[in-house]
Design a protein around this motif. Structure first.
Motif, PDB file in Angstrom:
ATOM      1  N   ILE A 195       0.838  -1.212   0.000  1.00 16.29           N
ATOM      2  CA  ILE A 195       0.000   0.000   0.000  1.00 16.29           C
ATOM      3  C   ILE A 195       0.864   1.250   0.000  1.00 16.29           C
ATOM      4  CG2 ILE A 195      -1.659   1.347   1.332  1.00 16.29           C
ATOM      5  CD1 ILE A 195      -2.820  -1.307   2.322  1.00 16.29           C
ATOM      6  N   ILE A 196       1.876   1.276   0.893  1.00 15.94           N
ATOM      7  CA  ILE A 196       2.731   2.456   1.011  1.00 15.94           C
ATOM      8  C   ILE A 196       3.519   2.692  -0.285  1.00 15.94           C
ATOM      9  CG2 ILE A 196       4.737   3.427   2.200  1.00 15.94           C
ATOM     10  CD1 ILE A 196       3.734   2.025   4.744  1.00 15.94           C
ATOM     11  N   LEU A 197       4.129   1.628  -0.817  1.00 13.09           N
ATOM     12  CA  LEU A 197       4.943   1.774  -2.022  1.00 13.09           C
ATOM     13  C   LEU A 197       4.098   2.127  -3.238  1.00 13.09           C
ATOM     14  CD1 LEU A 197       7.413  -1.207  -1.493  1.00 13.09           C
ATOM     15  CD2 LEU A 197       7.904   1.230  -1.274  1.00 13.09           C
ATOM     16  N   ASN A 198       2.901   1.513  -3.353  1.00 13.09           N
ATOM     17  CA  ASN A 198       2.008   1.882  -4.450  1.00 13.09           C
ATOM     18  C   ASN A 198       1.557   3.334  -4.313  1.00 13.09           C
ATOM     19  OD1 ASN A 198       1.750  -0.066  -6.377  1.00 13.09           O
ATOM     20  ND2 ASN A 198      -0.341  -0.619  -5.901  1.00 13.09           N
ATOM     21  N   GLY A 199       1.338   3.760  -3.055  1.00 15.22           N
ATOM     22  CA  GLY A 199       0.941   5.143  -2.816  1.00 15.22           C
ATOM     23  C   GLY A 199       2.023   6.126  -3.222  1.00 15.22           C
ATOM     24  N   LEU A 200       3.277   5.798  -2.898  1.00 16.59           N
ATOM     25  CA  LEU A 200       4.387   6.669  -3.281  1.00 16.59           C
ATOM     26  C   LEU A 200       4.525   6.735  -4.799  1.00 16.59           C
ATOM     27  CD1 LEU A 200       7.065   5.611  -0.638  1.00 16.59           C
ATOM     28  CD2 LEU A 200       5.796   7.774  -0.734  1.00 16.59           C
ATOM     29  N   SER A 201       4.348   5.588  -5.455  1.00 16.44           N
ATOM     30  CA  SER A 201       4.414   5.564  -6.914  1.00 16.44           C
ATOM     31  C   SER A 201       3.290   6.397  -7.530  1.00 16.44           C
ATOM     32  CB  SER A 201       4.333   4.118  -7.406  1.00 16.44           C
ATOM     33  OG  SER A 201       4.296   4.068  -8.812  1.00 16.44           O
ATOM     34  N   ALA A 202       2.081   6.243  -6.985  1.00 17.62           N
ATOM     35  CA  ALA A 202       0.940   7.000  -7.503  1.00 17.62           C
ATOM     36  C   ALA A 202       1.094   8.491  -7.260  1.00 17.62           C
ATOM     37  CB  ALA A 202      -0.347   6.496  -6.857  1.00 17.62           C
ATOM     38  N   ALA A 203       1.812   8.852  -6.181  1.00 14.64           N
ATOM     39  CA  ALA A 203       1.986  10.266  -5.847  1.00 14.64           C
ATOM     40  C   ALA A 203       2.818  11.009  -6.886  1.00 14.64           C
ATOM     41  CB  ALA A 203       2.639  10.397  -4.473  1.00 14.64           C
ATOM     42  N   ALA A 204       3.477  10.302  -7.800  1.00 14.51           N
ATOM     43  CA  ALA A 204       4.276  10.954  -8.840  1.00 14.51           C
ATOM     44  C   ALA A 204       3.409  11.751  -9.808  1.00 14.51           C
ATOM     45  CB  ALA A 204       5.091   9.916  -9.601  1.00 14.51           C
ATOM     46  N   THR A 205       2.103  11.499  -9.799  1.00 10.61           N
ATOM     47  CA  THR A 205       1.201  12.248 -10.683  1.00 10.61           C
ATOM     48  C   THR A 205       1.238  13.743 -10.378  1.00 10.61           C
ATOM     49  OG1 THR A 205      -0.258  10.331 -10.845  1.00 10.61           O
ATOM     50  CG2 THR A 205      -1.177  12.445 -11.509  1.00 10.61           C
ATOM     51  N   LEU A 206       1.210  14.092  -9.091  1.00 11.06           N
ATOM     52  CA  LEU A 206       1.168  15.510  -8.713  1.00 11.06           C
ATOM     53  C   LEU A 206       2.443  16.249  -9.106  1.00 11.06           C
ATOM     54  CD1 LEU A 206      -0.353  17.821  -7.433  1.00 11.06           C
ATOM     55  CD2 LEU A 206       0.494  17.073  -5.190  1.00 11.06           C
ATOM     56  N   PRO A 207       3.647  15.736  -8.802  1.00  4.81           N
ATOM     57  CA  PRO A 207       4.847  16.442  -9.285  1.00  4.81           C
ATOM     58  C   PRO A 207       4.876  16.607 -10.799  1.00  4.81           C
ATOM     59  CG  PRO A 207       5.450  14.816  -7.636  1.00  4.81           C
ATOM     60  CD  PRO A 207       3.994  14.601  -7.938  1.00  4.81           C
TER      61      PRO A 207
END
Length: 245
Positions: free
Chosen positions: A164-176
């Motif tokens: 969950i955490i790692l997928n969340g960090l990967s998904a967070a790349a959308t905003l940058p």
């Protein structure tokens, strides 16, 4: 306009992760049986995203020979990266670390999500209705991808919380990606086709080198037919959103 871009970029990340999160609602026994199915489906989504989405989009923005050379170079790069990861973790040719697609799937997804952010920002800078439609298209085609990625992480020994955490960090790349495109769209526009080509290379490499060999371990005719159907379903899902949409 910036608030629209930030809001829908976050919505895209959260919406994609929500589909993967639903996977946690199933009992452990059911999840265990579902993981091989989702890995087959993920293989199709990876190949579909690379060949139907990323590479064609890159070819529209740069010469074909340059894009294909970038894809080829990317495959060699990810091969070398995986070799280094395996060598770093284990010097035994029979080490169980071999075939771990987790780090590569996260890197490829981060590339992909970053580009999604660029696309969302570019659409909003054209018009708000186009931006909203693009953001929902991103959510729609990322949901099956994230479910498959989550299954791959579990299949490679990650704990649920880690996945969950790692997928969340990967998904967070959308905003940058969206913010970078908003402030420096001119510079990023030239780099976008090459980012797409590298993302395609990572997805192709993961599907061919890491996932498909694992599927071959199940040798019954029923397993083979199920895998083929799910792989085609994954490709078809991506095709629907890239071509039908």
């Amino acid at each position: 306009m910036l608030l629209w871009i930030i809001g829908f970029s976050l919505l895209g990340s959260i919406g994609a992760l929500a589909g993967a999160g639903l996977f946690l609602l199933f009992p452990e026994k059911i999840r265990k049986n579902l993981v091989p199915c989702l890995v087959s489906f993920a293989t199709g989504t990876l190949l579909g995203a690379a060949f139907l989405g990323m590479i064609p989009a890159g070819l529209e923005q740069a010469p074909a020979i340059v894009i294909m050379m970038t894809v080829l170079a990317g495959i060699v790069f990810f091969f070398a990266m995986e070799k280094f990861l395996l060598w770093h973790h284990c010097h035994d040719s029979h080490c169980e670390v071999h075939g771990n697609a987790g780090p590569l799937i996260l890197i490829g997804d981060a590339f992909h999500n970053f580009v999604d952010g660029v696309v969302i920002a570019a659409a909003f800078l054209t018009s708000i209705p186009l931006g909203v439609a693009t953001a929902f298209a991103v959510i729609a085609h990322e949901v099956p991808q994230e479910i498959g990625d989550f299954a791959i992480l579990l299949d490679n020994g990650y704990e649920r919380k880690q996945a969950i955490i790692l997928n969340g960090l990967s998904a967070a790349a959308t905003l940058p990606g969206a913010l970078a495109a908003y402030f420096w769209l001119g510079e990023l526009h030239a780099a976008t086709p090459y980012i797409l080509a590298l993302s395609a290379a990572s997805f192709i490499y993961i599907a061919i080198a890491d996932l498909i060999p694992g599927l071959h371990r199940q040798v019954t005719l029923a397993d083979a037919l199920q895998q083929l159907l799910l792989l085609l379903a994954g490709i078809g899902t991506i095709a629907f959103f890239h071509i039908g949409g």
